[in-house]
Design a protein around this motif. Structure first.
Motif, short mmCIF file in Angstrom:
data_model
loop_
_atom_site.label_atom_id
_atom_site.label_comp_id
_atom_site.label_asym_id
_atom_site.label_seq_id
_atom_site.Cartn_x
_atom_site.Cartn_y
_atom_site.Cartn_z
N LEU A 125 -61.60 15.17 -7.33
CA LEU A 125 -61.05 16.48 -6.99
C LEU A 125 -60.94 17.30 -8.27
O LEU A 125 -60.23 16.91 -9.20
CB LEU A 125 -59.68 16.34 -6.34
N ARG A 126 -61.65 18.42 -8.32
CA ARG A 126 -61.52 19.33 -9.45
C ARG A 126 -60.56 20.44 -9.08
O ARG A 126 -60.47 20.85 -7.91
CB ARG A 126 -62.87 19.91 -9.85
N LEU A 149 -49.12 19.07 -8.39
CA LEU A 149 -49.77 19.19 -7.10
C LEU A 149 -51.07 18.38 -7.07
O LEU A 149 -51.41 17.75 -6.07
CB LEU A 149 -50.05 20.66 -6.78
N LEU A 150 -51.79 18.38 -8.18
CA LEU A 150 -53.01 17.57 -8.27
C LEU A 150 -52.68 16.09 -8.11
O LEU A 150 -53.39 15.34 -7.41
CB LEU A 150 -53.72 17.82 -9.60
N ILE A 161 -58.81 12.80 -10.38
CA ILE A 161 -58.52 14.18 -10.74
C ILE A 161 -59.26 14.59 -12.01
O ILE A 161 -59.21 13.90 -13.02
CB ILE A 161 -57.00 14.39 -10.95
N VAL A 162 -59.96 15.73 -11.93
CA VAL A 162 -60.61 16.36 -13.08
C VAL A 162 -59.96 17.71 -13.29
O VAL A 162 -59.98 18.56 -12.38
CB VAL A 162 -62.11 16.56 -12.83
N GLN A 176 -51.20 12.76 -18.61
CA GLN A 176 -50.27 12.06 -17.73
C GLN A 176 -50.66 12.21 -16.27
O GLN A 176 -50.28 11.38 -15.43
CB GLN A 176 -48.85 12.61 -17.94
N TYR A 177 -51.42 13.24 -15.95
CA TYR A 177 -51.77 13.53 -14.56
C TYR A 177 -53.26 13.35 -14.26
O TYR A 177 -53.61 12.95 -13.14
CB TYR A 177 -51.38 14.98 -14.21
N ALA A 178 -54.11 13.66 -15.22
CA ALA A 178 -55.55 13.71 -14.97
C ALA A 178 -56.21 12.35 -15.17
O ALA A 178 -55.74 11.52 -15.97
CB ALA A 178 -56.21 14.73 -15.88
N ASP A 179 -57.32 12.13 -14.46
CA ASP A 179 -58.15 10.95 -14.68
C ASP A 179 -59.31 11.27 -15.61
O ASP A 179 -59.84 10.39 -16.29
CB ASP A 179 -58.69 10.45 -13.34
#
Length: 338
Positions: A125-126, A149-150, A161-162, A176-179
């Motif tokens: 998901l971008r 929210l991502l 997540i991108v 902390q949130y993104a892959d």
């Protein structure tokens, strides 16, 4: 320089060579191929030239790397690099698909987009939480709230997540949130940022700059890899030319060039590359046919109401059609959507 070890070289042989390199004040990077080990050497050219590398135990040959990008080059690693993002792979035979809205606007909008691209077969998901906009009056993103929210969308859908990181100070919080950390076109030569994400353990998606040559693009990737992060994905997103009909000029020739020059996976962004939603599907098809390792596509539940880039965003229905089309083309090129 690249040192090619013999197929029968032992780990002790490799250890002896790397010890000699360290004693000479040089840096080295190991690449374990299917058949043999490759050692990339970086440092003072005189120190490298004075080493009798070819007589070290287990060494088959040494090759001078003429390009300024060493670790990125195909000379350093002959096999295609496959990036593994927590079990989801991009590169080699794996076609990675990243899709979602230009910007995170609300939880409802994000979840609707995420569910749609997941059903169609996307693995990532971008979505932009921080948006670098040309005008200071344009929507700048929800920032940390957008990251939250991502993360919630990932929890509900399982998509990786991108999202983009704009400066060095934001790398820790975005990580902390993104892959996958995205470096946007405006930051391709933000060398401080490149070095910072190079120290991260997160894969990096590096977009080509607005007017960057292929060499400049690959050297930007070298900045990241030279800091120890080998998980780099290149992204062709179009360059600025004299043409005004399209938002940018999508350079699919760069895909073939990069596949020859580098072992890194390269994906294509036909949304920014054209700026017109009607052109996204045909250019996505062309990108996969040209050998791209993946796509990053803007998809919005209602493009007419998008806060940014609505003109180039696909509806979920059109994205589903795109996935059917590129899946068939990928099979011909020897790739598959996981």
């Amino acid at each position: 320089m690249v040192i090619v070890m013999q197929a029968q070289a032992t780990q002790n042989d490799v250890d002896i060579v790397t010890k000699k390199l360290v004693e000479a004040g040089l840096q080295y990077y190991l690449s374990q191929g299917e058949a043999r080990t490759i050692i990339g050497v970086i440092g003072d050219e005189k120190s490298i030239a004075q080493l009798p590398v070819d007589v070290f135990p287990g060494v088959e040959k040494s090759i001078a790397v003429t390009e300024s990008y060493k670790l990125v080059s195909r000379e350093f690693r002959h096999e295609d690099t496959v990036i593994d993002v927590q079990g989801t792979k991009i590169g080699g035979r794996h076609l990675g698909i990243m899709a979602g809205p230009c910007a995170v606007e609300s939880l409802d909008q994000l979840l609707e987009a995420a569910s749609a691209v997941k059903r169609a077969g996307a693995q990532f998901l971008r979505g932009g939480a921080y948006k670098p906009r040309t005008s200071p009056y344009s929507f700048q993103g929800l920032e940390e709230k957008g990251l939250e929210l991502l993360a919630e969308a990932r929890e509900r859908t399982g998509l990786k997540i991108v999202t983009e990181v704009l400066d060095s100070s934001a790398v820790d919080i975005v990580s902390q949130y993104a892959d996958v950390l995205q470096i946007g076109t405006r930051n391709m030569q933000n060398f401080t940022l490149l070095k910072t994400v190079g120290k991260s353990d997160k894969p990096v998606l590096l977009k080509r700059g607005l007017a960057a040559t292929i060499s400049e693009w690959l050297n930007a990737a070298e900045y990241i890899m030279s800091e120890g992060n080998y998980n780099v994905i290149l992204c062709e997103r179009g360059i600025r030319t004299f043409e005004t009909y399209t938002r940018n000029t999508l350079d699919l020739g760069a895909v073939a060039a990069v596949k020859s020059l580098s072992h890194l996976p390269v994906i294509v962004d036909p949304s920014h590359g054209t700026g017109h939603w009607k052109m996204v599907r045909p250019m996505a098809r062309a990108a996969v046919a040209a050998g791209a390792d993946g796509l990053i596509i803007e998809v919005h539940p209602n493009p007419a109401e998008a806060l940014c880039d609505g003109n180039q965003s696909l509806t979920p229905e059109n994205f589903s059609l795109l996935m059917d089309e590129v899946g068939a083309i990928a099979a011909i090129t020897g790739k598959a959507i996981p």
